[in-house]
Scaffold this motif. Structure first.
Motif, PDB file in Angstrom:
ATOM      1  N   ASP A 198      10.141   1.331 -10.038  1.00  0.00           N
ATOM      2  CA  ASP A 198      10.686   0.498  -8.959  1.00  0.00           C
ATOM      3  C   ASP A 198      11.714   1.252  -8.134  1.00  0.00           C
ATOM      4  O   ASP A 198      11.784   1.096  -6.911  1.00  0.00           O
ATOM      5  CB  ASP A 198      11.309  -0.774  -9.540  1.00  0.00           C
ATOM      6  CG  ASP A 198      10.270  -1.737 -10.086  1.00  0.00           C
ATOM      7  OD1 ASP A 198       9.171  -1.787  -9.507  1.00  0.00           O
ATOM      8  OD2 ASP A 198      10.542  -2.414 -11.082  1.00  0.00           O
ATOM      9  N   THR A 202      10.890   1.696  -4.227  1.00  0.00           N
ATOM     10  CA  THR A 202      11.831   1.129  -3.260  1.00  0.00           C
ATOM     11  C   THR A 202      12.340   2.205  -2.309  1.00  0.00           C
ATOM     12  O   THR A 202      12.417   1.993  -1.088  1.00  0.00           O
ATOM     13  CB  THR A 202      13.020   0.480  -3.999  1.00  0.00           C
ATOM     14  OG1 THR A 202      12.529  -0.587  -4.811  1.00  0.00           O
ATOM     15  CG2 THR A 202      14.033  -0.086  -3.009  1.00  0.00           C
ATOM     16  N   LYS A 205       9.526   3.376   0.195  1.00  0.00           N
ATOM     17  CA  LYS A 205       9.348   2.416   1.293  1.00  0.00           C
ATOM     18  C   LYS A 205      10.502   2.495   2.283  1.00  0.00           C
ATOM     19  O   LYS A 205      10.309   2.392   3.498  1.00  0.00           O
ATOM     20  CB  LYS A 205       9.207   1.005   0.734  1.00  0.00           C
ATOM     21  CG  LYS A 205       7.912   0.764  -0.026  1.00  0.00           C
ATOM     22  CD  LYS A 205       7.803  -0.655  -0.543  1.00  0.00           C
ATOM     23  CE  LYS A 205       7.563  -1.643   0.557  1.00  0.00           C
ATOM     24  NZ  LYS A 205       7.330  -3.010   0.036  1.00  0.00           N
ATOM     25  N   GLU A 206      11.705   2.696   1.756  1.00  0.00           N
ATOM     26  CA  GLU A 206      12.879   2.836   2.632  1.00  0.00           C
ATOM     27  C   GLU A 206      12.750   4.079   3.507  1.00  0.00           C
ATOM     28  O   GLU A 206      13.020   4.035   4.723  1.00  0.00           O
ATOM     29  CB  GLU A 206      14.133   2.930   1.765  1.00  0.00           C
ATOM     30  CG  GLU A 206      15.428   3.121   2.523  1.00  0.00           C
ATOM     31  CD  GLU A 206      16.606   3.332   1.585  1.00  0.00           C
ATOM     32  OE1 GLU A 206      17.395   4.265   1.822  1.00  0.00           O
ATOM     33  OE2 GLU A 206      16.711   2.562   0.607  1.00  0.00           O
ATOM     34  N   VAL A 326       8.703  -4.888  -9.182  1.00  0.00           N
ATOM     35  CA  VAL A 326       8.539  -5.223  -7.764  1.00  0.00           C
ATOM     36  C   VAL A 326       7.110  -4.877  -7.365  1.00  0.00           C
ATOM     37  O   VAL A 326       6.776  -3.718  -7.143  1.00  0.00           O
ATOM     38  CB  VAL A 326       9.547  -4.479  -6.871  1.00  0.00           C
ATOM     39  CG1 VAL A 326       9.354  -4.877  -5.408  1.00  0.00           C
ATOM     40  CG2 VAL A 326      10.985  -4.779  -7.299  1.00  0.00           C
ATOM     41  N   SER A 328       4.505  -4.574  -4.906  1.00  0.00           N
ATOM     42  CA  SER A 328       4.480  -4.495  -3.440  1.00  0.00           C
ATOM     43  C   SER A 328       3.343  -5.286  -2.809  1.00  0.00           C
ATOM     44  O   SER A 328       3.529  -5.960  -1.796  1.00  0.00           O
ATOM     45  CB  SER A 328       4.389  -3.031  -2.997  1.00  0.00           C
ATOM     46  OG  SER A 328       5.632  -2.397  -3.143  1.00  0.00           O
ATOM     47  N   GLU A 331       3.047  -9.150  -1.526  1.00  0.00           N
ATOM     48  CA  GLU A 331       3.432  -9.622  -0.197  1.00  0.00           C
ATOM     49  C   GLU A 331       2.213 -10.063   0.613  1.00  0.00           C
ATOM     50  O   GLU A 331       2.285 -11.032   1.373  1.00  0.00           O
ATOM     51  CB  GLU A 331       4.183  -8.531   0.561  1.00  0.00           C
ATOM     52  CG  GLU A 331       4.614  -8.949   1.968  1.00  0.00           C
ATOM     53  CD  GLU A 331       5.511  -7.949   2.660  1.00  0.00           C
ATOM     54  OE1 GLU A 331       5.590  -7.993   3.903  1.00  0.00           O
ATOM     55  OE2 GLU A 331       6.142  -7.117   1.971  1.00  0.00           O
ATOM     56  N   MET A 349      10.561 -12.034   1.716  1.00  0.00           N
ATOM     57  CA  MET A 349      10.767 -10.645   1.310  1.00  0.00           C
ATOM     58  C   MET A 349      12.234 -10.245   1.465  1.00  0.00           C
ATOM     59  O   MET A 349      12.749  -9.436   0.687  1.00  0.00           O
ATOM     60  CB  MET A 349       9.864  -9.718   2.130  1.00  0.00           C
ATOM     61  CG  MET A 349       8.377  -9.916   1.883  1.00  0.00           C
ATOM     62  SD  MET A 349       7.890  -9.797   0.145  1.00  0.00           S
ATOM     63  CE  MET A 349       7.449 -11.517  -0.203  1.00  0.00           C
ATOM     64  N   ALA A 350      12.915 -10.808   2.454  1.00  0.00           N
ATOM     65  CA  ALA A 350      14.351 -10.556   2.609  1.00  0.00           C
ATOM     66  C   ALA A 350      15.123 -11.138   1.427  1.00  0.00           C
ATOM     67  O   ALA A 350      16.081 -10.520   0.929  1.00  0.00           O
ATOM     68  CB  ALA A 350      14.853 -11.155   3.922  1.00  0.00           C
ATOM     69  N   GLN A 353      14.876  -8.786  -1.436  1.00  0.00           N
ATOM     70  CA  GLN A 353      15.715  -7.602  -1.290  1.00  0.00           C
ATOM     71  C   GLN A 353      17.190  -7.922  -1.508  1.00  0.00           C
ATOM     72  O   GLN A 353      17.913  -7.144  -2.124  1.00  0.00           O
ATOM     73  CB  GLN A 353      15.514  -6.986   0.100  1.00  0.00           C
ATOM     74  CG  GLN A 353      16.269  -5.675   0.300  1.00  0.00           C
ATOM     75  CD  GLN A 353      15.862  -4.979   1.576  1.00  0.00           C
ATOM     76  OE1 GLN A 353      15.080  -5.473   2.361  1.00  0.00           O
ATOM     77  NE2 GLN A 353      16.414  -3.796   1.798  1.00  0.00           N
ATOM     78  N   THR A 354      17.645  -9.064  -1.005  1.00  0.00           N
ATOM     79  CA  THR A 354      19.077  -9.384  -1.076  1.00  0.00           C
ATOM     80  C   THR A 354      19.471 -10.121  -2.353  1.00  0.00           C
ATOM     81  O   THR A 354      20.551  -9.904  -2.894  1.00  0.00           O
ATOM     82  CB  THR A 354      19.503 -10.219   0.146  1.00  0.00           C
ATOM     83  OG1 THR A 354      18.720 -11.430   0.187  1.00  0.00           O
ATOM     84  CG2 THR A 354      19.301  -9.437   1.434  1.00  0.00           C
ATOM     85  N   GLY A 356      17.082 -10.628  -5.058  1.00  0.00           N
ATOM     86  CA  GLY A 356      16.266 -10.243  -6.208  1.00  0.00           C
ATOM     87  C   GLY A 356      15.233 -11.277  -6.590  1.00  0.00           C
ATOM     88  O   GLY A 356      14.542 -11.132  -7.603  1.00  0.00           O
TER      89      GLY A 356
END
Length: 498
Positions: A198, A202, A205-206, A326, A328, A331, A349-350, A353-354, A356
């Motif tokens: 993960d 993560t 993707k970032e 996570v 992916s 989604e 999805m936000a 991320q914020t 969990g």
């Protein structure tokens, strides 16, 4: 009819062709590409039953890759599915006990990822020519063990590409690691990270969506893409083996055209089972897709409660390709559960991320009718390996064992007697230590790697795959290690951007 692609997080007015989406990998807003409209299929499974894997693949892929010409797509397929597979059926279906096993481990890296990653380089290089791309494509990939090797095997020494793979240093099997660190190809790079999958996924993707890094790449004639199943060039080739498996069940006389079947799929990043979902949407008579998890059972809880919560303990298991919190590709399913509402999908999805976690609405939960979910402990996983070997002289790897055991959970809970096809994702020789432990009832088998391979071979007598035999003399070519926060710096060093 042309199939165009949109983001799960943006309006449908911003679209790309399939070849553009293959090159892009991830959408600019951080979402995933999905078809604007699902293609319509009119499969005649009685005809498909007598077709080769390559021919069935074309019938499926022409629906999703519509801006490729027939000649281009057939050339990609023929290059992908040939002598590099040790079974001419490519993905044979075998019956053992009351279950059917779709064997997806006959490719060059003995894992199911070969079915997609042998064709992705050809789809990508064809796409580059179609779109007059002059930049060198840099494939950035996180792996939980199988994707990395399969991707590098596909992209090794492919013109105008480089591939950089990140894997969790303590989260893959000894054979998986040996396969990656010995990978040949002047354009291949492997980096272990001090973290789990993960962490790697993560960060990848970032980085794929880092505007400053993208600009720096463009200025140096590079463009990022991905070989993970977030790329449609990875995802949709996997649809083909569900269609093919159903057709082979007809050919073997196990079912008649129109009979429903179930598939049990060992599930981590949700790409493999999502391909089954698309196969069902195309008209393949699939009743249920069984989402099978190990102790990292975030998906089981999601389907049973409607809450996706990654805030939990992470376990290292004997099925490391599923050690993921996570997922992916989920989604894409969430996007469909919202009624293709990009704004709602982006909001969920936000939340992930914020906070969990995110929660489905009651309406969305009611829409989950295609899936059933369960999980197994390490002990149950090992018991299933031992049972198949002892009673049916069939040896399976720990990931396949998860799917096989959860399939039985489903049958016991529902009394559903439809034929069950277990998606068998890797050769037992890829996880010899765990398989030996299960078969011999030894809680702690001290040998691993090639020594374990030899002991397992002495026990089960099936041929050792060539890719494993070759590891005996293959030199280590990759020994980089990075912290997750230093991954960008490692990429810049490789590409000489510093």
């Amino acid at each position: 009819m042309e199939t165009l692609y949109r983001s799960t997080r943006e309006t449908a007015s911003q679209t790309m062709t399939s070849s553009q989406a293959v090159l892009q990998g991830l959408t600019p807003d951080g979402g995933l590409f999905v078809p604007v409209t699902l293609p319509h299929a009119d499969f005649d499974f009685d005809q498909l039953a007598n077709m080769s894997y390559q021919a069935v693949a074309y019938e499926v892929l022409k629906l999703f890759f519509t801006d490729y010409t027939e000649a281009e797509l057939k050339a990609c397929i023929q290059a992908a599915y040939g002598d590099q597979f040790d079974d001419p059926a490519i993905a044979p279906v075998a019956k053992h006990g009351k279950q059917y096993y779709l064997e997806l481990f006959h490719g060059p890296t003995i894992a199911f990822k070969d079915l997609a990653l042998q064709i992705l380089p050809h789809l990508m290089t064809t796409a580059a020519k179609k779109n007059q791309l002059t930049a060198e494509v840099v494939i950035l990939t996180a792996t939980s063990g199988d994707t990395g090797k399969a991707a590098m095997a596909g992209f090794a020494d492919v013109d105008q590409t480089r591939i950089i793979v990140f894997y969790p240093q303590a989260g893959v099997s000894a054979i998986q690691k040996q396969q990656m660190v010995t990978q040949v190809g002047d354009n291949t790079y492997v980096i272990a990270i001090n973290g789990n999958f993960d962490d790697a996924q993560t960060k990848v993707k970032e980085l794929l969506n880092d505007p400053e890094l993208r600009a720096q790449l463009a200025a140096n004639q590079f463009q990022f893409s991905s070989a993970n199943s977030i790329n449609i060039g990875r995802l949709f080739p996997q649809v083909a083996y569900y269609v093919y498996a159903y057709a082979q069940m007809i050919k073997q006389g196990q079912i008649k055209n129109g009979d429903e079947v179930n598939f049990s799929v060992p599930t981590g990043n949700f790409g493999d089972i999502l391909a089954g979902y698309y196969a069902k949407q195309l008209g393949t008579p699939i009743h249920k897709l069984i989402c099978a998890s190990n102790r990292n059972n975030v998906l089981t809880d999601f389907f049973n409660t409607g809450v996706y919560n990654k805030n939990r303990e992470f376990f290292l298991t004997s099925s490391p390709s599923m050690d993921i919190l996570v997922s992916s590709n989920l989604e894409r399913l969430v996007f469909y559960l919202t009624g293709e509402d990009a704004q709602q999908t982006a909001a969920l999805m936000a939340d992930l991320q914020t906070k969990g976690e995110y929660r489905l609405t009651p309406t969305m939960r009611q829409a989950i009718t295609d899936f059933w979910a369960g999980f197994v402990t390490e002990g149950q996983d090992q018991h299933e390996i031992k049972h198949l070997y002892a009673h049916h002289h069939y040896t399976i790897d720990p990931h396949t064992a998860v799917a096989s055991a959860v399939a039985k959970q489903y049958q016991s809970a529902t009394k559903d007697q439809r034929p069950m096809i277990v998606v068998s994702t890797a050769s037992p020789y890829k996880f010899p230590n765990a398989v030996l432990s299960a078969i011999t009832d030894q809680a702690d088998v001290t040998v691993d790697g090639l020594a374990a391979v030899d002991q397992l071979h002495d026990l089960i007598k099936t041929p050792i795959p060539a890719t494993v035999e070759n590891l005996r003399t293959a030199p280590v070519r990759h020994d980089r290690v990075s912290e997750p926060d230093a991954m960008a710096a490692a990429i810049k060093t490789i590409l000489k951007l510093n």
